[in-house]
Design an enzyme around this catalytic site. Structure first.
Site: not given
Ligand code: NAD
Length: 274
Positions: A150, A138
């Site tokens: 986080y 991230s």
């Molecule tokens: P999202 O919430 O849409 O997807 C995250 C997924 O992880 C969900 O489908 C959830 O069910 C799954 N998850 C949570 N706990 C879990 C577990 N114990 N076992 C298996 N699956 C699990 O969010 P996203 O934006 O698609 O996030 C994807 C990645 O990107 C994450 O690692 C997040 O930290 C990172 N990220 C997101 C952003 C953003 O702005 N959306 C920014 C930086 C980093």
């Protein structure tokens, strides 16, 4: 479009029921990979219908779930190596340091940091030359983002990425990290509007990101097109971390200069109307 080194190769994507994980799973499948998408729900998301993506339940914090997956894949691979593991699953917890409960701290680190460690431990033995691991960090992993648990979990994931790249490099396995900025998914839907506005003000491209923009990089890094890239960390954030707050300063200087230049005109207009 089929990507070099991905055709027919098995790739595991965690947290793939939605958001960036689903986009990565679908783009990898369209790029020729045999994708195993895993997440918490028991049912596959409708978006995977007809895509060729195989879906199964896996909680990344469960050592038993990882072991079961490793056993099943060993059978399915029939001696071939696993192409890639994308540690994408993640949760956020928007609390400041003084407000972070121990239980929340542990929950966030369990999913965002221990999960990838367990996944690597379980699946690296199935990998070989040309395989790769991709950790989804991230922009919080590159900055002092206020979400204490986080941010700490994602900085920790950077350390794990470098350790794994050094450990598995001699086996021909590449390990990299991508650092998304503000991407429009379920995770950010509930973000405070002030955070969204500040993000836009600090991002040189002056827009938020889409899941597919991270997925494109993930596919590249898992393919043979990235065959000499290992131990790398690549932001996908519209220039946010590169600018490091200097966009705010630059905009402020420009705004101040503009108002100074406009002052005589405004004063003249004021005199005319009075
Ligand atoms: P999202 O919430 O849409 O997807 C995250 C997924 O992880 C969900 O489908 C959830 O069910 C799954 N998850 C949570 N706990 C879990 C577990 N114990 N076992 C298996 N699956 C699990 O969010 P996203 O934006 O698609 O996030 C994807 C990645 O990107 C994450 O690692 C997040 O930290 C990172 N990220 C997101 C952003 C953003 O702005 N959306 C920014 C930086 C980093």
């Amino acid at each position: 479009m089929i990507q070099p080194g991905l055709a027919g190769r098995m790739v595991v994507v965690t947290g793939a029921a939605g958001g960036q994980g689903a986009a990565e799973a679908l783009l990898l499948a369209a790029s020729g990979a045999r994708v195993v998408a895993v997440d918490l729900p028991d049912q596959a998301p409708a978006a995977f219908a007809g895509s060729g993506v195989t879906y199964r339940h896996l909680d990344v914090t469960s050592e038993a779930d990882w072991q079961q997956l490793a056993n099943d894949l060993t059978t399915e691979l029939q001696g071939a190596t696993l192409g890639a593991l994308i540690n994408n699953a993640g949760i956020t917890h928007r609390a400041r340091l003084g407000e972070t409960l121990l239980s929340d701290w542990e929950r966030v680190l369990a999913v965002n940091l221990t999960g990838p460690m367990l996944g690597i431990q379980a699946l690296a033995p199935l990998m070989g030359p040309g395989s790769s691991i991709l950790n989804v960090g991230s922009s919080a992993a590159l900055t002092a983002h206020y979400t204490a648990a986080y941010t700490a979990s994602k900085w920790g994931l950077r350390g794990l990425t470098h350790v794994a790249a050094a450990e598995y490099g001699p086996r021909g396995i590449r390990v990299n990290a991508v650092h998304p900025g503000f991407i429009e998914t379920d995770m950010t839907r509930g973000a405070p509007s002030a955070m969204r506005d500040a993000q836009l003000a600090l991002t040189p491209l002056e827009r938020l990101g889409q899941s597919v923009e991270v997925a494109e990089l993930a596919v590249f890094l898992c393919s043979d097109a990235a065959s000499y890239i290992s131990g790398a960390e690549i932001p996908v954030d519209g220039g946010f971390t590169s600018a490091g707050g200097s966009k705010f300063m630059s905009d402020s200087i420009r705004d101040a200069a503009t108002s100074a230049a406009l002052r005589p005109t405004l004063v003249a207009m004021l005199h005319k109307t009075t």
